[in-house]
Design a protein around this motif. Sequence first.
Motif, PDB file in Angstrom:
ATOM      1  N   ARG A 149       0.728  -1.286  -0.174  1.00  0.00           N
ATOM      2  CA  ARG A 149      -0.129   0.106   0.127  1.00  0.00           C
ATOM      3  C   ARG A 149       0.910   1.310   0.043  1.00  0.00           C
ATOM      4  O   ARG A 149       1.915   1.203   0.540  1.00  0.00           O
ATOM      5  CB  ARG A 149      -0.757  -0.051   1.125  1.00  0.00           C
ATOM      6  N   ALA A 150       0.527   2.119  -0.596  1.00  0.00           N
ATOM      7  CA  ALA A 150       1.167   3.488  -0.771  1.00  0.00           C
ATOM      8  C   ALA A 150       0.852   4.337   0.704  1.00  0.00           C
ATOM      9  O   ALA A 150      -0.080   4.165   1.314  1.00  0.00           O
ATOM     10  CB  ALA A 150       0.619   4.249  -1.712  1.00  0.00           C
ATOM     11  N   ILE A 151       2.050   5.099   0.938  1.00  0.00           N
ATOM     12  CA  ILE A 151       1.812   5.943   2.095  1.00  0.00           C
ATOM     13  C   ILE A 151       1.356   7.190   1.909  1.00  0.00           C
ATOM     14  O   ILE A 151       1.874   8.011   1.247  1.00  0.00           O
ATOM     15  CB  ILE A 151       3.186   6.072   2.942  1.00  0.00           C
ATOM     16  N   GLU A 152      -0.025   7.337   2.011  1.00  0.00           N
ATOM     17  CA  GLU A 152      -0.684   8.510   1.851  1.00  0.00           C
ATOM     18  C   GLU A 152      -0.351   9.462   2.665  1.00  0.00           C
ATOM     19  O   GLU A 152       0.062   9.652   3.694  1.00  0.00           O
ATOM     20  CB  GLU A 152      -2.240   8.195   2.138  1.00  0.00           C
ATOM     21  N   ALA A 153      -0.536  10.610   2.246  1.00  0.00           N
ATOM     22  CA  ALA A 153       0.189  12.206   2.698  1.00  0.00           C
ATOM     23  C   ALA A 153      -0.557  12.383   3.785  1.00  0.00           C
ATOM     24  O   ALA A 153      -0.097  12.909   4.847  1.00  0.00           O
ATOM     25  CB  ALA A 153      -0.075  13.325   1.618  1.00  0.00           C
ATOM     26  N   GLY A 154      -1.897  11.877   3.944  1.00  0.00           N
ATOM     27  CA  GLY A 154      -2.870  12.242   4.999  1.00  0.00           C
ATOM     28  C   GLY A 154      -2.434  11.442   6.262  1.00  0.00           C
ATOM     29  O   GLY A 154      -2.975  11.792   7.578  1.00  0.00           O
TER      30      GLY A 154
ATOM     31  N   ALA B 263      -5.817  17.033  16.589  1.00  0.00           N
ATOM     32  CA  ALA B 263      -7.042  16.190  16.811  1.00  0.00           C
ATOM     33  C   ALA B 263      -7.661  15.698  15.326  1.00  0.00           C
ATOM     34  O   ALA B 263      -8.110  14.500  15.314  1.00  0.00           O
ATOM     35  CB  ALA B 263      -8.132  16.793  17.548  1.00  0.00           C
ATOM     36  N   ALA B 264      -7.549  16.650  14.407  1.00  0.00           N
ATOM     37  CA  ALA B 264      -8.239  16.077  12.962  1.00  0.00           C
ATOM     38  C   ALA B 264      -7.214  15.264  12.515  1.00  0.00           C
ATOM     39  O   ALA B 264      -7.911  14.140  11.986  1.00  0.00           O
ATOM     40  CB  ALA B 264      -8.177  17.278  12.083  1.00  0.00           C
ATOM     41  N   PHE B 265      -5.802  15.195  12.375  1.00  0.00           N
ATOM     42  CA  PHE B 265      -5.165  14.258  12.019  1.00  0.00           C
ATOM     43  C   PHE B 265      -5.143  12.932  12.768  1.00  0.00           C
ATOM     44  O   PHE B 265      -5.322  11.738  12.172  1.00  0.00           O
ATOM     45  CB  PHE B 265      -3.501  14.779  12.116  1.00  0.00           C
ATOM     46  N   ARG B 266      -5.221  13.024  14.216  1.00  0.00           N
ATOM     47  CA  ARG B 266      -5.714  11.865  14.748  1.00  0.00           C
ATOM     48  C   ARG B 266      -6.641  10.886  14.411  1.00  0.00           C
ATOM     49  O   ARG B 266      -6.930   9.886  14.102  1.00  0.00           O
ATOM     50  CB  ARG B 266      -5.736  12.153  16.327  1.00  0.00           C
ATOM     51  N   GLY B 267      -7.969  12.025  13.955  1.00  0.00           N
ATOM     52  CA  GLY B 267      -9.136  11.232  13.553  1.00  0.00           C
ATOM     53  C   GLY B 267      -8.980  10.480  12.202  1.00  0.00           C
ATOM     54  O   GLY B 267      -9.248   9.405  11.884  1.00  0.00           O
ATOM     55  N   ARG B 268      -8.128  11.007  11.248  1.00  0.00           N
ATOM     56  CA  ARG B 268      -7.894  10.497  10.031  1.00  0.00           C
ATOM     57  C   ARG B 268      -7.203   9.493  10.076  1.00  0.00           C
ATOM     58  O   ARG B 268      -7.462   8.310   9.377  1.00  0.00           O
ATOM     59  CB  ARG B 268      -7.016  11.645   9.016  1.00  0.00           C
ATOM     60  N   VAL B 269      -6.100   9.212  11.092  1.00  0.00           N
ATOM     61  CA  VAL B 269      -5.368   8.158  11.007  1.00  0.00           C
ATOM     62  C   VAL B 269      -6.147   7.036  11.663  1.00  0.00           C
ATOM     63  O   VAL B 269      -6.060   5.998  11.147  1.00  0.00           O
ATOM     64  CB  VAL B 269      -4.104   8.307  12.089  1.00  0.00           C
ATOM     65  N   LYS B 270      -7.152   7.224  12.810  1.00  0.00           N
ATOM     66  CA  LYS B 270      -7.937   6.198  13.234  1.00  0.00           C
ATOM     67  C   LYS B 270      -8.929   5.594  12.212  1.00  0.00           C
ATOM     68  O   LYS B 270      -9.172   4.536  12.176  1.00  0.00           O
ATOM     69  CB  LYS B 270      -8.701   6.811  14.629  1.00  0.00           C
TER      70      LYS B 270
ATOM     71  N   TRP C 276      -8.267   5.748   8.907  1.00  0.00           N
ATOM     72  CA  TRP C 276      -7.608   4.631   7.878  1.00  0.00           C
ATOM     73  C   TRP C 276      -7.172   3.448   8.564  1.00  0.00           C
ATOM     74  O   TRP C 276      -7.463   2.173   7.791  1.00  0.00           O
ATOM     75  CB  TRP C 276      -6.464   5.552   7.584  1.00  0.00           C
ATOM     76  N   VAL C 277      -6.957   3.375   9.759  1.00  0.00           N
ATOM     77  CA  VAL C 277      -6.626   2.181  10.447  1.00  0.00           C
ATOM     78  C   VAL C 277      -7.775   1.238  10.632  1.00  0.00           C
ATOM     79  O   VAL C 277      -7.881  -0.191  10.177  1.00  0.00           O
ATOM     80  CB  VAL C 277      -5.805   2.399  11.976  1.00  0.00           C
TER      81      VAL C 277
END
Length: 304
Positions: A255-260, A269-276, A278-279
């Motif tokens: 899988r590619a490593i997405e910039a997000g 907090a917004a980034f933390r939500g995006r990672v969660k 994605w996982v």
Amino acid sequence: MLAKLPGLIRIPLALLLLAGNIVLHVLPLFAFTLVKLIVPVPAIRQACSRLLVRIAESWIGVNGRLFDLFTRIRWRIEGLAGLRRDGNYLVLCNHQSWVDIPVLQRVFNRRIPFLRFFLKQQLIWVPLLGPAWWALDFPFMKRYSRETLLKHPELQGKDREATRRACEKFRHMPVSVMNFVEGTRFTPAKHAAQSSPYRYLLRPKAGGLAFVLDAMGDALHAILDVTIVYPEGRCTMADLIAGRVHDIRVHVRERAIEAGLLGNYDEDAAFRGRVKLWVNTLWREKDAQVASMLTAADAAPTGN
């Protein structure tokens, strides 16, 4: 032929040869580690580092050959095409048993850079193996319980600092960093205690993944999403050595490593939500992948 020997002979013989393989490889590994420590010449240290990895890969290769001789495992492995020994990977995998580690080593040895796992600090005291892991730059993590952090708030973030230091070292060498995203081995009791929304998996933990990507994201070129299935059920190292494991299935997806996925997990907090998100999406797909692999195993002809 050795797999046909009676268990009373086969198991002690297998254990003896596995122990001998440890000694055979650990002794030269320690010798070159000593040279690396006491000789201040960068070129010599780099050469020692390369030799240490080759010794470890030989160690893993001999272990794999011994398991081939003493067991009758049917391997079903998909997704190895295109892997690079000069690439840098973050390897994510479900976790069911200590058997996962020799399986991953068997699948990826000499196909990608040497796999390094995050290990609990206590494991450094395992005879022979602990110092060997240290010599090979395996990162040792000291995890603190919630109760300990409440009593000693100054320890907050120390494990993350250790992750960052380990990953900084990896930026300057070909490496494959292994992360069991669930953080612990699957058991029905843990699954029930978590009220896991997945049928075959525990809830994933996004923090460790985010910290590794933050520390060395631009040095990594891909994520390897690995799913391991034991169609006969969860097994132990004793089962593996005793020849009671007959079927292992592994699916690998690059899988590619997405910039997000790159950012500050603690403070954004917004980034933390995006990672969660994605996982969790990855884990839903992995849960379906496990189900598909188990269905395929059930449909396979007996003895195939």
